[in-house]
Design an enzyme around this catalytic site. Sequence first.
Site, PDB file in Angstrom:
ATOM      1  CG  ASP A 314      -2.105   1.029   0.982  1.00 19.11           C
ATOM      2  OD1 ASP A 314      -2.270   1.556  -0.138  1.00 19.11           O
ATOM      3  OD2 ASP A 314      -2.839   1.294   1.962  1.00 19.11           O
ATOM      4  CG  HIS A 318       0.884  11.694   1.369  1.00 13.68           C
ATOM      5  ND1 HIS A 318      -0.050  12.147   0.464  1.00 13.68           N
ATOM      6  CD2 HIS A 318       0.382  10.544   1.882  1.00 13.68           C
ATOM      7  CE1 HIS A 318      -1.081  11.315   0.448  1.00 13.68           C
ATOM      8  NE2 HIS A 318      -0.838  10.339   1.295  1.00 13.68           N
TER       9      HIS A 318
END
Length: 448
Positions: A314, A318
């Site tokens: 996953d 960011h």
Amino acid sequence: MSSTLIVNARLVNEGREFDGDLRIESGRIAQIGSGLKARGNETVVDASGCRLLPGMIDDQVHFREPGLEYKADMATESAAAVAGGLTAFMDMPNTSPPTLDAAALEDKYRRASGRAWANYGFYLGASNDNLAAIQSLDPRTAPGIKVFMGASTGNMLVDNPEILDGIFRDAPTPIITHCEDTPMIDAELARYKAQYGDDIPAACHPDIRSRAACLKSTELAISLARKHDTRLHVLHISTADELALFEPGPLVRADGSRKRITAETCIHFLRFDRADYARLGHLIKCNPAIKDASDRQALIAALADDIIDVLATDHAPHTLEEKARPYTSAPSGLPLVQYALVAALELVHEGKLTTAQVVQKFAHAPAQLFDVEGRGFLREGYAADLVLVEDTPFTVQREDVLSKCAWSPFEGTTFHSRIASTWVNGELVWNGRQLVGDPAGQRLSFTR
């Protein structure tokens, strides 16, 4: 194409570990044996003391392209992937614009061509208004259909019961689901905002995105799959509570049949727990949330017991600037592909899994579950997607991170194995220190 002979390796494949040699010709595994001799100008790699594994197939990544390339893109993240021994990835549809029709799907394949260091496949996303696109999907063009049964970006939260039922009824590929109950999450978030405002402590994240929200949504997905006999794969299981919903046993049974309902967990749920929020804060904020130490131990045991079928990342990068924001505006997700395999192998060093079990969950099972053609195993005739692992300790340093976001939640962690080499389609792309050559990734084929 180059020819390579890897000798004196410890091969790990299909539940076995054995000493042997492996020859690569024309991008394929040409020969597996013992005492193989070099031919002509063949490159010879002495793998003494190393384990040779099939390259890892990551069935859940967010490489952010198109639309969010300031965080990540297919070139940078696939580079980090091959440095970590991942030779194939399946990318999520919640990009900008989202991947909701055949045209958007093919656009992503075009973007990856010539730029991806690893092999690639792209999911079609589901929304409340694209049932026709799902029904008309050519099942050979995507690993599966991604259904967000919890919060997502844009319009990708599927909360219309009739549409959801139609998706499970008509899907021509496996359905993969993000399972969290949004109304339950929203109610908890409102309660914590009333107490803390926007600056909610990071340690509250597993209470806001609660185990009850995960359990309720997973139960709904499984009930729909059973109603329509759908092939369902539930992503990123994060709680011990959900494990009782899944059938134990091998993904492929002795009679050749496969489980219809399968489960996946992710590497961060096996290496972090609630206590780590005090040290890492929003750097480990993700959805579903990392929960308790007891959940972590239960998930590791469920992998060993074949209750959980697949181990993935996953990977969802960011920027550090974004992660430094207050809770309500700090995004969820963390970069993982570069250190996922070595993090999984720590469980081998700790005596909790075997190398063969890691290979089963990270390579064999994704290939089988998604009908990937000719990959995921050390078999003659299969694509030479290979990773050589050396048991030499190293410590993760920020300057070594290849993901565009340029940080890792594992910084300062010492792992006891390292990736010595990675081959994609027979070409060496990582030599243990740096990328080699040019991107060699190919579009994955699905035999349906």
